[in-house]
Design a protein around this motif. Structure first.
Motif, PDB file in Angstrom:
ATOM      1  N   TRP A  33     -12.402  25.229  -7.336  1.00  0.00           N
ATOM      2  CA  TRP A  33     -12.663  25.068  -8.774  1.00  0.00           C
ATOM      3  C   TRP A  33     -11.955  23.821  -9.296  1.00  0.00           C
ATOM      4  CZ3 TRP A  33     -15.967  26.573 -12.208  1.00  0.00           C
ATOM      5  CH2 TRP A  33     -15.680  26.505 -13.593  1.00  0.00           C
ATOM      6  N   SER A  34     -12.652  23.060 -10.118  1.00  0.00           N
ATOM      7  CA  SER A  34     -12.082  21.839 -10.679  1.00  0.00           C
ATOM      8  C   SER A  34     -12.818  21.483 -11.962  1.00  0.00           C
ATOM      9  CB  SER A  34     -12.233  20.680  -9.677  1.00  0.00           C
ATOM     10  OG  SER A  34     -13.622  20.368  -9.500  1.00  0.00           O
ATOM     11  N   LEU A  42     -15.962  31.662 -18.937  1.00  0.00           N
ATOM     12  CA  LEU A  42     -14.524  31.893 -19.060  1.00  0.00           C
ATOM     13  C   LEU A  42     -13.951  31.757 -17.659  1.00  0.00           C
ATOM     14  CD1 LEU A  42     -14.095  34.985 -21.432  1.00  0.00           C
ATOM     15  CD2 LEU A  42     -13.507  32.611 -21.893  1.00  0.00           C
ATOM     16  N   ALA A  43     -12.860  31.015 -17.505  1.00  0.00           N
ATOM     17  CA  ALA A  43     -12.291  30.782 -16.180  1.00  0.00           C
ATOM     18  C   ALA A  43     -10.778  30.945 -16.222  1.00  0.00           C
ATOM     19  CB  ALA A  43     -12.654  29.381 -15.686  1.00  0.00           C
ATOM     20  N   VAL A  44     -10.229  31.647 -15.241  1.00  0.00           N
ATOM     21  CA  VAL A  44      -8.781  31.763 -15.076  1.00  0.00           C
ATOM     22  C   VAL A  44      -8.454  31.591 -13.603  1.00  0.00           C
ATOM     23  CG1 VAL A  44      -8.458  33.283 -17.068  1.00  0.00           C
ATOM     24  CG2 VAL A  44      -8.888  34.277 -14.820  1.00  0.00           C
ATOM     25  N   GLN A  45      -7.222  31.146 -13.328  1.00  0.00           N
ATOM     26  CA  GLN A  45      -6.814  30.941 -11.944  1.00  0.00           C
ATOM     27  C   GLN A  45      -6.831  32.251 -11.183  1.00  0.00           C
ATOM     28  OE1 GLN A  45      -3.132  28.839 -11.557  1.00  0.00           O
ATOM     29  NE2 GLN A  45      -3.055  29.023  -9.328  1.00  0.00           N
ATOM     30  N   ASP A  46      -7.255  32.176  -9.924  1.00  0.00           N
ATOM     31  CA  ASP A  46      -7.391  33.389  -9.108  1.00  0.00           C
ATOM     32  C   ASP A  46      -7.010  33.069  -7.674  1.00  0.00           C
ATOM     33  OD1 ASP A  46      -8.253  36.093  -8.459  1.00  0.00           O
ATOM     34  OD2 ASP A  46     -10.004  35.180  -7.533  1.00  0.00           O
ATOM     35  N   ALA A 102      -5.622  31.383  -4.573  1.00  0.00           N
ATOM     36  CA  ALA A 102      -5.159  30.067  -4.157  1.00  0.00           C
ATOM     37  C   ALA A 102      -5.173  29.083  -5.324  1.00  0.00           C
ATOM     38  CB  ALA A 102      -6.031  29.548  -3.014  1.00  0.00           C
ATOM     39  N   PHE A 103      -4.499  27.940  -5.129  1.00  0.00           N
ATOM     40  CA  PHE A 103      -4.346  26.980  -6.235  1.00  0.00           C
ATOM     41  C   PHE A 103      -5.686  26.478  -6.748  1.00  0.00           C
ATOM     42  CE2 PHE A 103      -4.837  24.203  -2.625  1.00  0.00           C
ATOM     43  CZ  PHE A 103      -5.447  23.063  -3.121  1.00  0.00           C
ATOM     44  N   ASP A 104      -6.707  26.458  -5.897  1.00  0.00           N
ATOM     45  CA  ASP A 104      -8.014  25.972  -6.354  1.00  0.00           C
ATOM     46  C   ASP A 104      -9.014  27.113  -6.527  1.00  0.00           C
ATOM     47  OD1 ASP A 104      -8.489  26.635  -3.721  1.00  0.00           O
ATOM     48  OD2 ASP A 104      -9.683  24.843  -3.277  1.00  0.00           O
ATOM     49  N   GLY A 105      -8.513  28.343  -6.539  1.00  0.00           N
ATOM     50  CA  GLY A 105      -9.403  29.487  -6.745  1.00  0.00           C
ATOM     51  C   GLY A 105      -9.504  29.828  -8.225  1.00  0.00           C
TER      52      GLY A 105
END
Length: 283
Positions: free
Chosen positions: A210-211, A223-227, A229-232
């Protein structure tokens, strides 16, 4: 019908008498509506399975109200009156509570809850969408209200699974710039299958890679939140019915990997009133 030119003008007493007549007629009609609901309860003879909230019917009612409304009475007043009537009779038919996440601001969320469900329906506050989802999941027919445009955690993951509550509405039904309860919220409940409206589907999607580049490639409400791994990321994506494949294709094309996806609800197409008139937004 216009009065003849030589007809006497009504007096203040005449006009007040007409207002009293109309007020009494409205009250009698409300009582008549109550009699019909009483008969409906007796006819069903069984408890509701899931929420008694009927988002498809109510969204349609609100749209028709806007389309026929005219005159000096503000639309806000008319909509709020209808919301109280509908919600109160629903509560009388099958009692429920409204659970609300106050984290986006207590005043804004209380305004939304009271505008859409009135003061008869019990209001239960929570700090965090997770508590709202858990309370609705533990109930038979309660409704939860959570913010539709911000999130601090992937609460929608708790809506995955056949027995979990689902998103069944997006409020307000009628959006406008000066709406007195303008906070965009999702309504969550255990849905009755025959009461759903599926114009817009809500999907829980987990991705890797994700970026900002990936997010810009999506033509959908996200709507997006970290999940993990660092790029998940955990995503809640709202798309017109049948449009999720195009979204997942866009994610992969932009460089992300789709780890999982699940349908977690649906709602009516957003309906907006502008200075030029009402329009449907498509999602």
């Amino acid at each position: 019908m216009a009065s003849p030119p030589d007809a006497p003008k009504p007096t203040l007493a005449d006009l007040r008498g007409e207002i009293d007549r109309i007020d009494e007629a409205m009250h009698r009609l409300l009582m008549e509506r109550g009699d019909i609901i009483d008969t409906l309860i007796a006819t069903k003879k069984t408890a509701e399975s899931g929420s008694a909230f009927r988002p498809a019917r109510e969204a349609d009612m609100m749209k028709r109200l806007v389309e026929r409304h005219r005159g000096l009475l503000p639309l806000d007043t008319v909509e709020s009156i209808w919301r109280v009537i509908i919600s109160t009779f629903t509560y009388v038919q099958a009692p429920f509570s409204v659970h609300a996440d106050l984290s986006p601001g207590e005043a804004a969320m209380r305004d939304s809850a009271r505008f859409h469900f009135g003061f008869t329906v019990p209001f239960i506050s929570h700090i965090g969408a997770g508590g709202v989802v858990a309370a609705v999941a533990a109930s038979r027919g309660d409704i939860g209200l959570v913010p539709a445009t911000t999130a601090t955690g992937p609460w929608w993951a708790e809506l995955e699974g056949n027995n979990a509550p689902k998103i069944i509405a997006r409020l307000p039904f009628v959006e406008r710039a000066d709406h007195p309860a303008a906070l965009p919220v999702f309504g969550i409940a255990r849905p009755n299958p025959d009461a759903l409206v599926t114009d817009v589907e809500c999907w829980s999607i987990r991705v890797s890679g994700w970026s900002h580049t990936v997010s810009r490639a999506l033509h959908a409400e996200v709507l997006a939140v970290q999940d993990g791994a660092f790029d998940g990321a955990a995503l809640l994506i709202s798309v017109p019915q049948g449009g999720i494949q195009a979204v997942t294709d866009a994610l992969v094309k932009a460089g992300a990997s789709v780890r999982s996806k699940a349908l977690v609800g649906s709602h009516a197409t957003r309906y907006t009133v502008t200075a030029e008139g009402p329009v449907s937004t498509g999602r």
